[in-house]
Design an enzyme around this catalytic site. Structure first.
Site, mmCIF file in Angstrom:
data_model
loop_
_atom_site.group_PDB
_atom_site.id
_atom_site.type_symbol
_atom_site.label_atom_id
_atom_site.label_comp_id
_atom_site.label_asym_id
_atom_site.label_seq_id
_atom_site.Cartn_x
_atom_site.Cartn_y
_atom_site.Cartn_z
ATOM 1 N N THR A 1 0.505 3.126 6.973
ATOM 2 C CA THR A 1 0.223 1.849 6.334
ATOM 3 C C THR A 1 -0.086 0.825 7.424
ATOM 4 O O THR A 1 0.271 1.035 8.580
ATOM 5 C CB THR A 1 1.404 1.384 5.468
ATOM 6 O OG1 THR A 1 1.073 0.143 4.832
ATOM 7 C CG2 THR A 1 2.666 1.189 6.281
ATOM 8 N N THR B 1 0.901 -1.173 0.000
ATOM 9 C CA THR B 1 0.000 0.000 0.000
ATOM 10 C C THR B 1 0.917 1.194 0.000
ATOM 11 O O THR B 1 1.861 1.242 0.779
ATOM 12 C CB THR B 1 -0.848 0.041 1.285
ATOM 13 O OG1 THR B 1 -1.855 -0.932 1.177
ATOM 14 C CG2 THR B 1 -1.477 1.401 1.497
ATOM 15 N N GLY C 1 -5.724 -0.337 9.219
ATOM 16 C CA GLY C 1 -6.358 0.972 9.147
ATOM 17 C C GLY C 1 -7.242 1.304 10.332
ATOM 18 O O GLY C 1 -7.321 2.458 10.761
ATOM 19 N N ARG D 1 -16.292 -2.028 3.721
ATOM 20 C CA ARG D 1 -15.289 -1.542 4.668
ATOM 21 C C ARG D 1 -14.394 -0.473 4.024
ATOM 22 O O ARG D 1 -13.936 -0.609 2.900
ATOM 23 C CB ARG D 1 -14.441 -2.723 5.134
ATOM 24 C CG ARG D 1 -13.375 -2.361 6.167
ATOM 25 C CD ARG D 1 -12.022 -2.187 5.532
ATOM 26 N NE ARG D 1 -10.963 -2.039 6.538
ATOM 27 C CZ ARG D 1 -9.732 -1.651 6.252
ATOM 28 N NH1 ARG D 1 -9.389 -1.371 5.008
ATOM 29 N NH2 ARG D 1 -8.827 -1.522 7.193
ATOM 30 N N VAL D 2 -14.143 0.586 4.763
ATOM 31 C CA VAL D 2 -13.205 1.623 4.331
ATOM 32 C C VAL D 2 -12.128 1.732 5.401
ATOM 33 O O VAL D 2 -12.445 1.720 6.596
ATOM 34 C CB VAL D 2 -13.929 2.984 4.154
ATOM 35 C CG1 VAL D 2 -12.931 4.107 3.899
ATOM 36 C CG2 VAL D 2 -14.938 2.896 3.004
ATOM 37 N N GLY D 3 -10.886 1.829 4.968
ATOM 38 C CA GLY D 3 -9.787 1.921 5.934
ATOM 39 C C GLY D 3 -9.372 3.352 6.189
ATOM 40 O O GLY D 3 -10.097 4.305 5.910
ATOM 41 N N ASP D 4 -8.185 3.491 6.730
ATOM 42 C CA ASP D 4 -7.654 4.817 7.076
ATOM 43 C C ASP D 4 -7.149 5.585 5.858
ATOM 44 O O ASP D 4 -7.137 6.823 5.851
ATOM 45 C CB ASP D 4 -6.471 4.652 8.029
ATOM 46 C CG ASP D 4 -5.347 3.849 7.369
ATOM 47 O OD1 ASP D 4 -5.622 2.739 6.857
ATOM 48 O OD2 ASP D 4 -4.198 4.344 7.329
HETATM 49 C C1 SD4 Z 1 -6.168 -0.205 5.176
HETATM 50 N N1 SD4 Z 1 -4.158 0.929 5.772
HETATM 51 O O1 SD4 Z 1 -7.044 -0.314 4.323
HETATM 52 C C2 SD4 Z 1 -4.800 0.183 4.724
HETATM 53 C C3 SD4 Z 1 -4.080 -1.037 4.325
HETATM 54 C C4 SD4 Z 1 -2.634 -0.808 4.228
HETATM 55 O O2 SD4 Z 1 -0.575 -1.500 3.847
HETATM 56 O O3 SD4 Z 1 -2.082 0.213 4.444
HETATM 57 N N2 SD4 Z 1 -1.890 -1.725 3.921
HETATM 58 O O4 SD4 Z 1 -6.371 -0.441 6.363
#
Ligand code: SD4
Length: 333
Positions: free
Chosen positions: A244, A193, A247, A221-224
């Site tokens: 990274t 990522t 999230g 789902r949505v991450g950070d």
């Molecule tokens: C998430 N932070 O969707 C992201 C995934 C990620 O390296 O960074 N992976 O949670």
């Protein structure tokens, strides 16, 4: 503008030495040396790019563009696009790992030197989420577009609809479905990522972050990564940070904003990244089961990076060289 304020601004913005000389006429010599040093430093040090993980192609792309005089926002977009297009990278853009229903959904954001921000969340079928995020920032009155709306907007801007689920990612998902055990694997499924921070020749900072999120996440789902202050934050007066890893943990501590605010209070980028990781582990007995990594840069071009576990690394483009550097980490047991 008051003289002292102007001096401060001159040293911060890297106004040329010639201008500086006139200003310096009535300034104590110690101060003069400080200002001269900061001006020279600016010239020597910039441009700089720092990215999460071992992503030499993306980082070099951004660095070379900056050498040619591109703005930091252009370099960020073009640099991130390299990873999005790379089919071997299964956590970003085309070829990303899908959610548990088999849909590849992308999250991305971008932030510029003026504090403008754009993002897309849960977007399907478009490879260059970072570019769509930029269009959201520049061509709409909003900062976030989600799902179908984001996709529709992208198509209206000329982006092509593409099936992002490659055979390799489909096969891995089908294997996963046999047990359907959701367990993000530290440093493997998170790998690549891309969060990227850049300072251009003018000393202006921008950042971007793009991902397909955690593999086999719940649909919706949505991450950070696309959330301002969590996956990314830039304040061109202070610096920038991006994240990274897991999230959910970054979101709960608003990690990137925290790091920039800690730098504002005088911490170095390294100290700020470490403090942000400590916030997470101090609230979580479970920290041994997930990874988070942060990177940061300040206005002087100093960088910092830190993670919970070993094997996080950063790519740095500086002085025309691109290197991959292992990060220090919290969990040494
Ligand atoms: C998430 N932070 O969707 C992201 C995934 C990620 O390296 O960074 N992976 O949670």
């Amino acid at each position: 503008m008051k003289r002292r304020k102007f001096l401060k601004r001159a040293s911060l913005t890297g106004i040329g030495v010639a201008v500086g000389t006139t200003i310096l006429a009535n300034t104590p010599s110690k101060k003069i040396n400080e200002i001269k040093n900061s001006l020279t430093k600016t010239k020597e040090n910039f441009p700089i790019v720092i990215s999460t993980w071992d992503v030499p192609n993306a980082t070099k792309k951004a660095g070379l563009l900056l050498e040619e005089g591109s703005s930091s926002i252009d370099a960020i977009e073009k640099g991130c696009m390299v990873e999005e297009a790379d089919l071997n990278n299964q956590s970003v853009g085309n070829g990303g790992r899908p959610d548990r229903d088999g849909h590849v959904t992308l999250d991305a954001c971008i932030m510029d030197k003026s504090g403008n921000y754009g993002s897309v969340v849960y977007m399907k079928n478009i490879i260059h989420a970072i570019s769509v995020a930029r269009k959201v920032m520049e061509d709409t009155p909003h900062v976030i577009l989600a799902g179908k709306g984001a996709e529709k907007f992208a198509i209206s801007k000329g982006f092509k609809k593409t099936n992002l689920l490659t055979e390799a990612s489909k096969k891995a998902w089908e294997d996963w479905k046999k047990e359907s055990n959701y367990k993000p694997i530290i440093n493997i499924e998170n790998h690549d990522t891309i969060g990227m921070l850049a300072i251009d020749k003018n000393g202006d900072i921008s950042g971007g972050c793009t991902t397909s999120g955690l593999a086999y996440k719940m649909a919706g789902r949505v991450g950070d990564s696309p959330i301002i202050g969590s996956g990314l934050f830039i304040d061109n007066k202070i610096g920038g940070a991006t994240a990274t890893g897991m999230g959910e943990e970054v979101l709960k501590t608003v990690g990137s904003f925290l790091i920039v605010e800690l730098m504002r209070q005088g911490k170095t980028p390294q100290e700020a990244c470490e403090e942000a990781i400590h916030r997470i582990v101090s609230k979580n007995d479970n920290y041994k089961n997930f990874q988070v990594g942060y990177i940061a840069i300040n206005k002087k071009g100093e960088t910092g990076y830190y993670s919970i576990h070993e094997y996080f690394s950063v790519s740095i483009y500086k002085d025309s060289n691109c290197t991959n550097v292992p990060s220090d980490f919290y969990n040494k047991n």
